[in-house]
Design a protein around this motif. Structure first.
Motif, PDB file in Angstrom:
ATOM      1  N   ALA A 165       7.731   8.469  -1.709  1.00  0.00           N
ATOM      2  CA  ALA A 165       8.954   7.663  -1.746  1.00  0.00           C
ATOM      3  C   ALA A 165       8.637   6.279  -1.217  1.00  0.00           C
ATOM      4  CB  ALA A 165      10.053   8.306  -0.898  1.00  0.00           C
ATOM      5  N   THR A 166       9.125   5.255  -1.904  1.00  0.00           N
ATOM      6  CA  THR A 166       8.944   3.879  -1.469  1.00  0.00           C
ATOM      7  C   THR A 166      10.287   3.158  -1.530  1.00  0.00           C
ATOM      8  OG1 THR A 166       8.414   3.133  -3.716  1.00  0.00           O
ATOM      9  CG2 THR A 166       6.567   3.794  -2.315  1.00  0.00           C
ATOM     10  N   ASP A 167      10.461   2.169  -0.653  1.00  0.00           N
ATOM     11  CA  ASP A 167      11.669   1.345  -0.730  1.00  0.00           C
ATOM     12  C   ASP A 167      11.357  -0.071  -1.190  1.00  0.00           C
ATOM     13  OD1 ASP A 167      10.484   0.294   1.534  1.00  0.00           O
ATOM     14  OD2 ASP A 167      12.057   0.956   2.919  1.00  0.00           O
ATOM     15  N   ALA A 168      10.110  -0.294  -1.633  1.00  0.00           N
ATOM     16  CA  ALA A 168       9.683  -1.581  -2.198  1.00  0.00           C
ATOM     17  C   ALA A 168       8.390  -1.333  -2.965  1.00  0.00           C
ATOM     18  CB  ALA A 168       9.469  -2.626  -1.106  1.00  0.00           C
ATOM     19  N   PRO A 169       8.053  -2.188  -3.934  1.00  0.00           N
ATOM     20  CA  PRO A 169       6.819  -1.983  -4.707  1.00  0.00           C
ATOM     21  C   PRO A 169       5.573  -2.079  -3.831  1.00  0.00           C
ATOM     22  CG  PRO A 169       8.285  -3.529  -5.822  1.00  0.00           C
ATOM     23  CD  PRO A 169       8.849  -3.315  -4.452  1.00  0.00           C
ATOM     24  N   LEU A 170       4.496  -1.413  -4.292  1.00  0.00           N
ATOM     25  CA  LEU A 170       3.205  -1.546  -3.635  1.00  0.00           C
ATOM     26  C   LEU A 170       2.658  -2.956  -3.845  1.00  0.00           C
ATOM     27  CD1 LEU A 170       1.467   1.832  -4.608  1.00  0.00           C
ATOM     28  CD2 LEU A 170       3.056   1.354  -2.732  1.00  0.00           C
ATOM     29  N   VAL A 171       1.739  -3.348  -2.967  1.00  0.00           N
ATOM     30  CA  VAL A 171       1.100  -4.663  -3.058  1.00  0.00           C
ATOM     31  C   VAL A 171      -0.394  -4.434  -3.225  1.00  0.00           C
ATOM     32  CG1 VAL A 171       0.704  -6.881  -1.937  1.00  0.00           C
ATOM     33  CG2 VAL A 171       2.881  -5.676  -1.586  1.00  0.00           C
ATOM     34  N   PHE A 172      -0.921  -4.651  -4.455  1.00  0.00           N
ATOM     35  CA  PHE A 172      -2.331  -4.404  -4.732  1.00  0.00           C
ATOM     36  C   PHE A 172      -3.168  -5.636  -4.378  1.00  0.00           C
ATOM     37  CE2 PHE A 172      -0.239  -1.317  -7.523  1.00  0.00           C
ATOM     38  CZ  PHE A 172      -0.946  -0.181  -7.182  1.00  0.00           C
ATOM     39  N   SER A 173      -4.387  -5.375  -3.898  1.00  0.00           N
ATOM     40  CA  SER A 173      -5.270  -6.455  -3.475  1.00  0.00           C
ATOM     41  C   SER A 173      -6.079  -7.021  -4.636  1.00  0.00           C
ATOM     42  CB  SER A 173      -6.214  -5.949  -2.371  1.00  0.00           C
ATOM     43  OG  SER A 173      -5.471  -5.527  -1.236  1.00  0.00           O
ATOM     44  N   GLY A 174      -6.502  -6.191  -5.572  1.00  0.00           N
ATOM     45  CA  GLY A 174      -7.342  -6.652  -6.670  1.00  0.00           C
ATOM     46  C   GLY A 174      -6.536  -7.280  -7.797  1.00  0.00           C
ATOM     47  N   TRP A 175      -7.123  -8.280  -8.458  1.00  0.00           N
ATOM     48  CA  TRP A 175      -6.392  -8.989  -9.517  1.00  0.00           C
ATOM     49  C   TRP A 175      -6.115  -8.076 -10.703  1.00  0.00           C
ATOM     50  CZ3 TRP A 175      -8.193  -9.403 -14.449  1.00  0.00           C
ATOM     51  CH2 TRP A 175      -9.549  -9.126 -14.669  1.00  0.00           C
ATOM     52  N   LEU A 176      -7.036  -7.158 -11.030  1.00  0.00           N
ATOM     53  CA  LEU A 176      -6.828  -6.282 -12.177  1.00  0.00           C
ATOM     54  C   LEU A 176      -5.656  -5.337 -11.920  1.00  0.00           C
ATOM     55  CD1 LEU A 176      -7.640  -5.267 -14.949  1.00  0.00           C
ATOM     56  CD2 LEU A 176      -9.324  -3.770 -13.836  1.00  0.00           C
ATOM     57  N   ALA A 177      -5.625  -4.740 -10.723  1.00  0.00           N
ATOM     58  CA  ALA A 177      -4.520  -3.835 -10.391  1.00  0.00           C
ATOM     59  C   ALA A 177      -3.196  -4.583 -10.378  1.00  0.00           C
ATOM     60  CB  ALA A 177      -4.778  -3.181  -9.028  1.00  0.00           C
ATOM     61  N   ARG A 178      -3.195  -5.815  -9.874  1.00  0.00           N
ATOM     62  CA  ARG A 178      -1.960  -6.607  -9.872  1.00  0.00           C
ATOM     63  C   ARG A 178      -1.506  -6.918 -11.294  1.00  0.00           C
ATOM     64  NH1 ARG A 178      -4.592  -9.562  -5.741  1.00  0.00           N
ATOM     65  NH2 ARG A 178      -4.942 -11.289  -7.186  1.00  0.00           N
ATOM     66  N   THR A 179      -2.467  -7.183 -12.178  1.00  0.00           N
ATOM     67  CA  THR A 179      -2.135  -7.493 -13.558  1.00  0.00           C
ATOM     68  C   THR A 179      -1.522  -6.295 -14.283  1.00  0.00           C
ATOM     69  OG1 THR A 179      -3.911  -9.129 -13.660  1.00  0.00           O
ATOM     70  CG2 THR A 179      -3.051  -8.311 -15.760  1.00  0.00           C
ATOM     71  N   LEU A 180      -2.065  -5.100 -13.998  1.00  0.00           N
ATOM     72  CA  LEU A 180      -1.614  -3.896 -14.681  1.00  0.00           C
ATOM     73  C   LEU A 180      -0.407  -3.234 -14.002  1.00  0.00           C
ATOM     74  CD1 LEU A 180      -5.069  -2.253 -15.485  1.00  0.00           C
ATOM     75  CD2 LEU A 180      -3.608  -3.600 -17.025  1.00  0.00           C
ATOM     76  N   GLN A 181      -0.032  -3.691 -12.804  1.00  0.00           N
ATOM     77  CA  GLN A 181       1.037  -3.055 -12.045  1.00  0.00           C
ATOM     78  C   GLN A 181       2.345  -2.922 -12.832  1.00  0.00           C
ATOM     79  OE1 GLN A 181       1.788  -4.860  -8.253  1.00  0.00           O
ATOM     80  NE2 GLN A 181       3.094  -3.202  -7.551  1.00  0.00           N
ATOM     81  N   PRO A 182       2.809  -3.963 -13.554  1.00  0.00           N
ATOM     82  CA  PRO A 182       4.062  -3.790 -14.312  1.00  0.00           C
ATOM     83  C   PRO A 182       3.997  -2.686 -15.359  1.00  0.00           C
ATOM     84  CG  PRO A 182       3.508  -6.116 -14.104  1.00  0.00           C
ATOM     85  CD  PRO A 182       2.304  -5.335 -13.650  1.00  0.00           C
ATOM     86  N   LEU A 183       2.814  -2.440 -15.920  1.00  0.00           N
ATOM     87  CA  LEU A 183       2.677  -1.396 -16.930  1.00  0.00           C
ATOM     88  C   LEU A 183       2.758  -0.007 -16.311  1.00  0.00           C
ATOM     89  CD1 LEU A 183      -0.246  -2.900 -19.064  1.00  0.00           C
ATOM     90  CD2 LEU A 183       2.212  -3.005 -19.530  1.00  0.00           C
TER      91      LEU A 183
END
Length: 221
Positions: free
Chosen positions: A200-218
């Motif tokens: 359970a989360t009350d806010a989105p995760l924050v990824f450190s790598g640029w690739l993970a950040r790019t793919l996060q919305p998907l």
């Protein structure tokens, strides 16, 4: 086997006060079903909350003001209020049976779950209709390394099957990871069987790598 990683004191106080977001209440209740230590600590939290409420009655303020004052003393935010769920105490665990707190959202049987692939080695079931954050089941392939990440808010994760390791230690069935925005970690699942957990989360995760950040919305994390 009894859990070795437990709910944080502040989270238990919020749970007792009814100030924990609904999604986190579900995971906390699931852990409490299987953890006698945290059930004992919850009784202490209930007594602390009751004592603080009794102190607030000296000036006999309206009920909502007294409750807000108690939450201020507990240093929790009263913006989202959700009552704790009934706790079903489970002494002997059926490996196919999900904790009762999860039944309204995912059913009773782990075998009957219908997973959806969201990333290589990662499957997910997202609960619909819950307020106060996101609630999901995750099934992560054995030997997988998740992207390094922190949290935009709070995350509460309970292991149902399998295990993982990160900077905080080894997490096995029944263990709960109680994480805040200051936690940076990279779970690595143990070999052998998939790691299945409820998160359970009350806010989105924050990824450190640029690739993970790019793919996060998907992926929707």
């Amino acid at each position: 086997m009894k859990p070795t990683h437990h709910i944080d004191d502040a989270t238990l106080l919020s749970y007792s006060a009814g100030a924990l977001p609904a999604a986190l209440v579900v995971v906390a209740s699931a852990h409490l079903e299987r953890c006698p230590e945290c059930r004992d600590r919850l009784l202490d939290a209930d007594q602390i909350g009751g004592a603080l409420m009794q102190q607030q009655r000296v000036d006999t303020p309206p009920a909502e003001d007294a409750r807000a004052a108690m939450l201020a003393l507990l240093d929790v935010e009263p913006e989202v209020e959700h009552a704790a769920l009934p706790i079903e105490i489970v002494e002997e665990r059926d490996p196919d049976r999900l904790p009762s707190a999860l039944h309204p959202w995912f059913g009773k049987s782990m075998r009957a779950l219908r997973w959806r692939r969201v990333a290589p080695g990662v499957q997910r079931i997202l609960a619909s209709g819950i307020t106060g954050g996101d609630l999901m089941l995750l099934r992560i392939a054995p030997g997988s390394k998740l992207p390094l990440h922190s949290h935009g808010g709070n995350e509460l994760t309970m292991i149902l099957d399998g295990a993982y390791d990160d900077m905080l230690g080894h997490f096995a069935p029944g263990d709960v990871a109680d994480l805040d925005s200051e936690t940076l970690h990279q779970p690595v699942t143990s070999p052998g069987v998939p790691c299945i957990c409820v998160a359970a989360t009350d806010a989105p995760l924050v990824f450190s790598g640029w690739l993970a950040r790019t793919l996060q919305p998907l992926f929707g994390f």
